[in-house]
Design a protein around this motif. Structure first.
Motif, short mmCIF file in Angstrom:
data_model
loop_
_atom_site.label_atom_id
_atom_site.label_comp_id
_atom_site.label_asym_id
_atom_site.label_seq_id
_atom_site.Cartn_x
_atom_site.Cartn_y
_atom_site.Cartn_z
N HIS A 105 0.84 -1.20 0.00
CA HIS A 105 0.00 0.00 0.00
C HIS A 105 0.87 1.25 0.00
CE1 HIS A 105 0.64 -0.86 4.30
NE2 HIS A 105 0.00 -1.99 4.10
N ALA A 155 2.18 4.62 -0.16
CA ALA A 155 1.49 5.90 0.00
C ALA A 155 1.86 6.91 -1.08
CB ALA A 155 1.79 6.49 1.38
N PHE A 215 -3.49 9.00 -1.69
CA PHE A 215 -4.26 8.68 -0.49
C PHE A 215 -5.20 7.51 -0.72
CE2 PHE A 215 -8.20 8.98 1.90
CZ PHE A 215 -7.73 9.00 3.21
N ALA A 232 -3.39 4.12 -0.96
CA ALA A 232 -2.86 3.67 0.32
C ALA A 232 -3.98 3.27 1.28
CB ALA A 232 -1.99 4.76 0.95
N HIS A 233 -5.12 3.95 1.17
CA HIS A 233 -6.22 3.70 2.10
C HIS A 233 -6.94 2.39 1.76
CE1 HIS A 233 -8.99 5.01 5.22
NE2 HIS A 233 -10.00 4.66 4.43
N SER A 290 -2.75 5.22 5.30
CA SER A 290 -2.93 6.44 4.51
C SER A 290 -2.69 7.69 5.34
CB SER A 290 -4.35 6.46 3.92
OG SER A 290 -5.33 6.34 4.95
#
Length: 345
Positions: A139, A141, A145, A148-149, A234
């Motif tokens: 994920h 970053a 956003f 990653a989230h 995130s």
């Protein structure tokens, strides 16, 4: 603050933990490549259904029995501890040792959380630390956003994630009979634990309707817990301060620490990943550390790893951004000028 305990393994030797406190791979040593974006439609459909059902849960929430509300809070804490104390601090980082009854309990909590089995969760997290913010990070970053989230779950893994993941040693996890059992029967266990168990308890014990119990204790609780966990990947990689290392992405964020019961001290955690408290502050805003220390007090947990205060102080002086506190609750450290006045760095 947690009491200092002679049983805690307090590491002071810089050479001993060199590989534990420094990023092994960085963006400078591992160039970023344009990743393929192949959508996993099965996961997209699952997330659309989940969030749609979550709206039903929000609508039903005011009409539910008060005990169902309390049950949701209890489930959320179990859910969170399964990830924080279990998959993260125990299995992914081996920051302490736990006896069989505790490992079984934490595996049950982690199954309740429905975030992949312990072996896969821990392997991905070890890859996240070793290849942080590179193509080998599940994920990453630096891909934004949303990616990653939760976006990383909606697309095929970057080839580097698979390639680097195969190089990681997870033999310790496979050797744990608790992890092996959960992995073998995960599909059956996860639906019974994540949705069946939370639904049956309110229905059987205080007469809540199965429809309401399922959408509130099952779906709504699960969805909220997912987003809080994702915030560590995130929010805690984007917004906050960096008292320990200003050269890496992870930050300190109080709101994530509060929601994720102690996992928002992310700048500290990426610098000292094997500290069982994941924080310089021990018990402060860290229910997971309190839980682990309670288990240690009753003899279920041993060999808790903790970084020495001197080591943390030296690292802050060498690479930190000069701030104290965390996240939005940040201040500059006062520096004494003379006996009558102070200035702020």
């Amino acid at each position: 603050m947690a009491p200092r305990n002679a049983e805690i393994v307090c590491t002071t030797d810089d050479d001993e933990i060199k590989n534990e406190v420094e990023p092994v791979v960085t963006a400078e040593t591992h160039g970023q490549k344009l990743p393929p974006m192949r959508i996993v439609w099965r996961n997209v459909i699952w997330m659309v259904w989940l969030h749609s059902a979550c709206i039903i849960g929000l609508y039903l929430f005011p009409f539910a029995h008060p005990l169902t509300w309390l049950w949701c809070v209890a489930l959320y804490m179990m859910n969170a501890l399964g990830i924080t104390a279990g998959a993260h601090r125990l299995w992914a980082h081996r920051s302490y040792k736990a006896k069989l009854p505790t490992r079984i309990l934490l595996a049950f909590f982690q199954t309740l959380a429905f975030q992949n089995d312990i072996v896969e969760w821990s392997r991905d997290h070890r890859a996240h630390h070793k290849y942080s913010e590179t193509d080998g990070d599940p994920h990453n970053a630096k891909r934004g956003f949303f990616f990653a989230h939760m976006g990383w779950l909606l697309v095929r893994k970057h080839p580097d994630v698979k390639a680097k993941g195969r190089l990681l040693d997870v033999s310790d996890l496979i050797a744990d009979p608790v992890c092996s059992f959960q992995r073998r029967y995960y599909v059956w266990l996860v639906f019974a634990t994540c949705f069946g168990f939370p639904t049956l308890v309110p229905w059987y014990f205080w007469g809540e309707s199965a429809w309401t119990a399922f959408h509130i204790a099952g779906v709504l609780r699960y969805t909220i817990a997912l987003h809080v966990t994702w915030c560590v990947n995130s929010v805690a990689h984007m917004w906050g301060n960096k008292p320990y290392d200003q050269n890496i992405n992870p930050v300190e964020n109080f709101f994530v620490a509060f929601g994720a019961i102690g996992e928002g001290y992310h700048n500290y955690h990426h610098v000292f990943p094997h500290d069982y408290t994941t924080s310089e502050f021990n018990w402060k805003f860290n229910p997971t550390s309190i839980f682990i220390d309670f288990l240690a007090a009753i003899g279920q947990v041993t060999d808790r790893k903790k970084m020495s205060y001197d080591m943390v102080f030296r690292r802050k002086q060498r690479t930190g951004d000069g701030t104290a506190g965390f996240g939005h609750l940040t201040w500059k450290k006062p520096v004494k000028v003379n006996s009558d006045e102070t200035k702020t760095e």
